[in-house]
Design an enzyme around this catalytic site. Structure first.
Site, PDB file in Angstrom:
ATOM      1  CE  LYS A 100      -1.748   2.981   2.518  1.00 30.57           C
ATOM      2  NZ  LYS A 100      -1.895   4.049   1.523  1.00 30.57           N
ATOM      3  CD  GLU A 160      12.567   0.406  10.436  1.00 31.77           C
ATOM      4  OE1 GLU A 160      13.156   1.312  11.053  1.00 31.77           O
ATOM      5  OE2 GLU A 160      12.921  -0.776  10.473  1.00 31.77           O
ATOM      6  CB  CYS A 220      12.599   8.769   9.369  1.00 29.29           C
ATOM      7  SG  CYS A 220      13.705   7.753   8.407  1.00 29.29           S
ATOM      8  CD  GLU A 279       9.330  12.771  12.413  1.00 30.94           C
ATOM      9  OE1 GLU A 279       8.206  12.271  12.515  1.00 30.94           O
ATOM     10  OE2 GLU A 279      10.306  12.170  11.919  1.00 30.94           O
TER      11      GLU A 279
HETATM   12  P1  NAD Z   1       1.738   8.120   7.965  1.00 34.08           P
HETATM   13  O1  NAD Z   1       1.914   7.299   9.175  1.00 34.08           O
HETATM   14  O2  NAD Z   1       0.636   9.089   7.919  1.00 34.08           O
HETATM   15  O3  NAD Z   1       1.557   7.205   6.676  1.00 34.08           O
HETATM   16  C1  NAD Z   1       2.428   6.137   6.367  1.00 34.08           C
HETATM   17  C2  NAD Z   1       1.654   5.109   5.601  1.00 34.08           C
HETATM   18  O4  NAD Z   1       0.661   4.562   6.453  1.00 34.08           O
HETATM   19  C3  NAD Z   1       0.921   5.660   4.378  1.00 34.08           C
HETATM   20  O5  NAD Z   1       0.938   4.690   3.347  1.00 34.08           O
HETATM   21  C4  NAD Z   1      -0.482   5.830   4.907  1.00 34.08           C
HETATM   22  O6  NAD Z   1      -1.463   5.772   3.896  1.00 34.08           O
HETATM   23  C5  NAD Z   1      -0.598   4.639   5.832  1.00 34.08           C
HETATM   24  N1  NAD Z   1      -1.639   4.763   6.856  1.00 34.08           N
HETATM   25  C6  NAD Z   1      -2.213   5.908   7.327  1.00 34.08           C
HETATM   26  N2  NAD Z   1      -3.151   5.604   8.241  1.00 34.08           N
HETATM   27  C7  NAD Z   1      -3.171   4.255   8.357  1.00 34.08           C
HETATM   28  C8  NAD Z   1      -3.923   3.342   9.151  1.00 34.08           C
HETATM   29  N3  NAD Z   1      -4.854   3.764  10.006  1.00 34.08           N
HETATM   30  N4  NAD Z   1      -3.649   2.034   9.042  1.00 34.08           N
HETATM   31  C9  NAD Z   1      -2.696   1.588   8.207  1.00 34.08           C
HETATM   32  N5  NAD Z   1      -1.978   2.396   7.408  1.00 34.08           N
HETATM   33  C10 NAD Z   1      -2.199   3.719   7.483  1.00 34.08           C
HETATM   34  O7  NAD Z   1       3.149   8.790   7.771  1.00 34.08           O
HETATM   35  P2  NAD Z   1       3.620   9.653   6.545  1.00 34.08           P
HETATM   36  O8  NAD Z   1       3.039  10.978   6.717  1.00 34.08           O
HETATM   37  O9  NAD Z   1       3.352   8.924   5.275  1.00 34.08           O
HETATM   38  O10 NAD Z   1       5.217   9.660   6.751  1.00 34.08           O
HETATM   39  C11 NAD Z   1       5.810  10.506   7.640  1.00 34.08           C
HETATM   40  C12 NAD Z   1       6.242   9.739   8.881  1.00 34.08           C
HETATM   41  O11 NAD Z   1       6.972   8.585   8.540  1.00 34.08           O
HETATM   42  C13 NAD Z   1       7.179  10.555   9.726  1.00 34.08           C
HETATM   43  O12 NAD Z   1       6.819  10.445  11.089  1.00 34.08           O
HETATM   44  C14 NAD Z   1       8.539   9.938   9.490  1.00 34.08           C
HETATM   45  O13 NAD Z   1       9.484  10.140  10.451  1.00 34.08           O
HETATM   46  C15 NAD Z   1       8.185   8.520   9.265  1.00 34.08           C
HETATM   47  N6  NAD Z   1       9.223   7.857   8.489  1.00 34.08           N
HETATM   48  C16 NAD Z   1      10.061   6.983   9.113  1.00 34.08           C
HETATM   49  C17 NAD Z   1      11.100   6.335   8.415  1.00 34.08           C
HETATM   50  C18 NAD Z   1      12.032   5.341   9.090  1.00 34.08           C
HETATM   51  O14 NAD Z   1      12.754   4.638   8.428  1.00 34.08           O
HETATM   52  N7  NAD Z   1      12.035   5.236  10.395  1.00 34.08           N
HETATM   53  C19 NAD Z   1      11.260   6.602   7.062  1.00 34.08           C
HETATM   54  C20 NAD Z   1      10.386   7.509   6.443  1.00 34.08           C
HETATM   55  C21 NAD Z   1       9.366   8.123   7.172  1.00 34.08           C
END
Ligand code: NAD
Length: 492
Positions: free
Chosen positions: A188, A263, A297, A394
């Site tokens: 997804k 992550e 991240c 963050e």
């Molecule tokens: P997000 O958590 O909003 O979304 C991530 C993914 O989860 C997307 O595909 C989204 O559609 C999906 N999602 C959203 N709600 C969901 C639910 N209820 N159930 C299942 N899936 C769901 O995060 P984002 O805005 O896409 O990314 C930013 C965040 O990701 C930041 O906090 C960042 O630090 C983190 N991040 C971490 C790493 C790492 O390696 N640790 C890498 C990149 C980003």
């Protein structure tokens, strides 16, 4: 600062609806819904994408299960590896197209995609293609009347939930090891950035991946992601995203005790002692926070500078922020593109306000540039106190907090003083100090006298609000396999 807008709007989308990939077929969503994906550099629509829901997830999971029990699991491991190598070749043949899609959809400077995202994705795929036929157990002699050994079996159907900041690269961090281990995948992508995954899906079929091995269901996280996380026939969820969603995933996964790796975010400290090479340290600190417009991240969003060099660090970071070339991501000279969306832009601007209200000193940036697309000038906050929200939360944007520290103990206390622990950097010519810091800092990765490098051969992940589990290297092989002990009685 002004921005030239000559982005190739729509050129990578082809204009047609982008369909789901289920069981080797391109299909519309069962409910027939679609959503629009925008170019962050202009705010214009670049493609219409099928909006999946739970019914599509059911079909994708069923296809993944069939492929898992059928062709993928029973195929010779070496052959699985060969298919993945063919995908590497196909992706290389389509370098310019894939890079253009990623740049357009995620607003990433094309030069960064060509230098970083795409090579890292290819390296990851080639690395795990090589692993496919090297995953084995051990003979563990226990007693004379038995042959006792272990095998590593694929965990089964994997849900890969991917964020928008590195769609191609992070998607591959999940897809490549899962497939190499013999798992099948329902991916997804983030709804803001579905396009590169869909193109890789086409190429995967062309490479010979059997139907159902790699499925893609695009759509909103709270619908498609949630259906995957709660699905009784999904065996594992590998997720990269925010801590809030990560918590919900843990709860959802409890239903059938899915394996989970998370992550999540970070608030990484990049610590500059007064004996450091300040030119190198501030150069790396600037790219450590401003690369990908701070939507990383492991961004070094807190720069900790020792008292004696504090003012100079602020001055140098400010100068570097002012000199960054912001503009059209399609222009190879652009260093800084837009942030991903209007919502993200407003969140970041909100944090700039919070920082000012908290009494931090904004030395540069923190403003929207132009009124088209989501461009922000890189921001440097000086006189930041450890307790301030801009130092604890963050922001996920091009905003750095520069914090003063006295000595080693003070630096360590501040560096370790957030809920996150993903990465950290330390700059000093004193090798003992660097080593002491590397040992005591809470982080999954520590960079000493450098910042920001990752490699698929090294484990990647964190603890606390940064999640748990590690991607990359042999850790990922362990993530996607289940050990089985076999006890064979020899007295028969
Ligand atoms: P997000 O958590 O909003 O979304 C991530 C993914 O989860 C997307 O595909 C989204 O559609 C999906 N999602 C959203 N709600 C969901 C639910 N209820 N159930 C299942 N899936 C769901 O995060 P984002 O805005 O896409 O990314 C930013 C965040 O990701 C930041 O906090 C960042 O630090 C983190 N991040 C971490 C790493 C790492 O390696 N640790 C890498 C990149 C980003």
């Amino acid at each position: 600062m002004s921005i030239a807008h000559d982005c190739p709007s729509g050129s990578a989308s082809g204009g047609r609806e982008k369909l789901l990939l289920i069981d080797g077929q391109r299909v519309p969503a069962v409910a027939g819904r679609v959503f629009k994906t925008l170019n962050p550099a202009t705010g214009e629509v670049i493609a219409t994408v099928a909006e999946g829901d739970a019914a599509d997830v059911d079909r994708a999971v069923a296809a993944a299960r069939r492929a898992f029990e059928g062709p993928w699991r029973t195929m010779r491991a070496a052959e699985r590896g060969q298919i993945l190598y063919r995908l590497v070749d196909l992706m290389k043949q389509h370098t310019d197209e894939i890079a253009a899609i990623e740049s357009l959809d995620a607003g990433k400077p094309i030069s960064a995609v060509l230098r970083q995202d795409l090579p890292a994705a290819l390296d990851t795929l080639a690395y795990y293609a090589g692993w496919a036929d090297k995953i084995h157990g051990d003979v563990v002699p226990v007693r004379d009347d038995a042959l006792t050994y272990t095998v590593r079996e694929p965990v089964g159907v994997v849900a890969a939930i991917v964020p928008w900041n590195f769609p191609l690269m992070i998607g591959m961090w999940k897809l490549a090891p899962a497939l190499a281990c013999g798992c099948t995948v329902v991916m997804k992508p983030a709804e803001l950035t579905s396009l590169s995954a869909l193109r890789i899906g086409d190429l995967a079929l062309e490479a010979g991946l059997p139907p159902g091995v790699f499925n893609i269901v695009t759509g909103p996280g709270r619908v498609v992601g949630d259906a995957l996380v709660n699905h009784p026939d999904v065996d594992k969820v590998t997720f990269t995203g925010s801590p809030g969603v990560g918590r919900g995933i843990l709860r959802g996964a409890a239903g059938n005790f899915k394996r989970v790796s998370l992550e999540l975010g970070g608030k990484s400290a990049n610590v500059i002692f007064d004996d450091a090479d300040l030119d190198a340290a501030t150069k790396a600190a600037a790219s450590g926070i401003f690369f990908n417009s701070g939507q990383v991240c492991s961004a070094g969003s807190r720069v900790l500078a020792q008292e004696k060099v504090y003012d100079e660090v602020v001055e140098r970071l400010t100068a570097r922020a002012r000199s960054m070339r912001l503009g059209d991501p399609a222009d190879r000279a652009t260093a800084l593109g837009p942030v991903i969306s209007e919502k993200q832009m407003n969140t970041i601007l909100g944090y700039v306000d919070i920082g000012l209200k908290e009494g931090a000193r904004l030395t540069t940036g923190g403003e929207r540039i132009g009124d088209r697309g989501y461009f922000l000038s890189p921001a440097v906050f000086a006189d930041v106190k450890h307790e301030m929200r801009i130092s604890q939360e963050e922001i996920f944007g091009p905003v750095v907090s520069v914090i003063r520290f006295k000595d080693e103990a003070d630096a360590l206390r501040i560096a370790n003083g957030t809920a996150y622990s993903l990465a950290a950097g330390v700059w000093s010519r004193d090798i003992g100090r660097v080593q002491r810091f590397a040992r005591r800092v809470k982080a999954g990765t520590v960079w000493t006298n450098t910042y920001g490098y990752t490699d698929v051969r090294l484990p990647w992940g964190g603890a606390g609000d940064s999640g748990f589990g590690r991607e990359h290297g042999t850790e990922a092989i362990a993530n996607f396999t289940e050990p089985k002990a076999v006890w064979m009685n020899l007295n028969v």
